[in-house]
Write an enzyme that holds these catalytic residues in place. Sequence first.
Site, PDB file in Angstrom:
ATOM      1  N   ASP A  34       0.649  -8.015  -7.411  1.00  0.00           N
ATOM      2  CA  ASP A  34      -0.160  -7.715  -6.223  1.00  0.00           C
ATOM      3  C   ASP A  34      -1.261  -8.751  -6.100  1.00  0.00           C
ATOM      4  OD1 ASP A  34      -1.834  -6.278  -4.169  1.00  0.00           O
ATOM      5  OD2 ASP A  34      -0.367  -4.707  -4.568  1.00  0.00           O
ATOM      6  N   ASP A  55       0.028 -13.653  -5.151  1.00  0.00           N
ATOM      7  CA  ASP A  55       0.180 -13.556  -3.698  1.00  0.00           C
ATOM      8  C   ASP A  55       1.589 -14.030  -3.368  1.00  0.00           C
ATOM      9  OD1 ASP A  55       0.239 -14.101  -0.952  1.00  0.00           O
ATOM     10  OD2 ASP A  55      -1.892 -14.601  -0.905  1.00  0.00           O
ATOM     11  N   ASN A  82       8.234  -5.173  -2.008  1.00  0.00           N
ATOM     12  CA  ASN A  82       7.555  -4.041  -1.381  1.00  0.00           C
ATOM     13  C   ASN A  82       6.251  -4.442  -0.685  1.00  0.00           C
ATOM     14  OD1 ASN A  82       6.666  -1.046  -1.256  1.00  0.00           O
ATOM     15  ND2 ASN A  82       5.116  -1.977  -2.591  1.00  0.00           N
ATOM     16  N   TYR A 146       5.184  -7.181  13.206  1.00  0.00           N
ATOM     17  CA  TYR A 146       5.691  -6.308  12.141  1.00  0.00           C
ATOM     18  C   TYR A 146       7.160  -5.973  12.387  1.00  0.00           C
ATOM     19  CZ  TYR A 146       5.891  -2.354   8.875  1.00  0.00           C
ATOM     20  OH  TYR A 146       6.220  -1.494   7.855  1.00  0.00           O
ATOM     21  N   LYS A 150      10.347  -7.053  10.011  1.00  0.00           N
ATOM     22  CA  LYS A 150      11.234  -6.100   9.336  1.00  0.00           C
ATOM     23  C   LYS A 150      12.684  -6.272   9.798  1.00  0.00           C
ATOM     24  CE  LYS A 150       8.093  -4.154   6.718  1.00  0.00           C
ATOM     25  NZ  LYS A 150       8.052  -4.412   5.269  1.00  0.00           N
TER      26      LYS A 150
END
Length: 248
Positions: A34, A55, A82, A146, A150
């Site tokens: 993370d 990152d 994720n 977004y 996706k």
Amino acid sequence: MSAPVAIVTGGAGGMGMAIATVLLGDGFRVALFDRHGAKEAAGQLSGDVLGVAADVTDEDQVRAAIEQVSRTWGRVDALVNNAGIEPAHSLESLEPDTWQATLEVNLTGPALMIKHCIPLWRGQGGGRVVSLGSRVWLGGGWTPAYSASKAGLVGLTRVACRELGPLGVTVNVVAPSFVHTPFNAQKADPEFLEDYAGRFAEASPLGRLVEPVDVAYAVAFLVSDRARNITGEVIHVAAGSQLAPAIR
Ligand SMILES: NC(=O)c1ccc[n+]([C@@H]2O[C@H](COP(=O)([O-])OP(=O)(O)OC[C@H]3O[C@@H](n4cnc5c(N)ncnc54)[C@H](O)[C@@H]3O)[C@@H](O)[C@H]2O)c1
């Protein structure tokens, strides 16, 4: 054989912690990657857990982080892409920086992660990739960068499953609907979110919201040997709300 190893990017977030917890319960050693709070998050879990500050948009950091896992545990059996962001915007209000940042985290990041795991998969004879998509890939949502990222992740998955299939690697997407995590706080205030969540529950044939652990169970299945012949697939964990029109 020694315990399998999973990397979970965005591992310090809501879904990341749930996925790590379920994978640890299934006997995995888990590395949480993370850009914020990886080590602190790892400290909250018990078992073989590694917190790595990384990152996913920075190729040098991706390479170094995967090398750290390889030095520590010698393999990567499951990569869970994720990490994700959804800054609020519309097409009319779109700033190029918002578009770029969203695509970099949600799409470039997974591509870089896959790229730098390939040498390990080639050496060990296989692996698993599961990327976190969203129901919006199919029906669209209200944040264009977004939704595009996706949908792009599904495209990346389908090309990756062809290139990596001969190496014994499966590549799939788990696509959730609204889940209560810190993720949604970047989009709206708590009062709006409560209403919004209610509309998702109403749009579900099951009449309920998805929880982080539901998503984690789908990931755990796809990284298990039971899913060895599932690849290039999108599994919606949306309580059926992927069938509803875009929810506002
Ligand atoms: N929560 C939802 O309603 C929902 C619905 C559908 C899909 N998803 C997807 O699920 C995934 C996880 O979401 P969440 O709800 O746990 O969100 P979250 O905000 O709780 O966690 C996301 C994590 O990703 C990390 N991150 C962001 N950019 C990063 C980067 N460049 N490098 C490394 N880490 C980075 C953040 O620090 C955070 O810890 C995302 O891909 C998201 O798009 C979430």
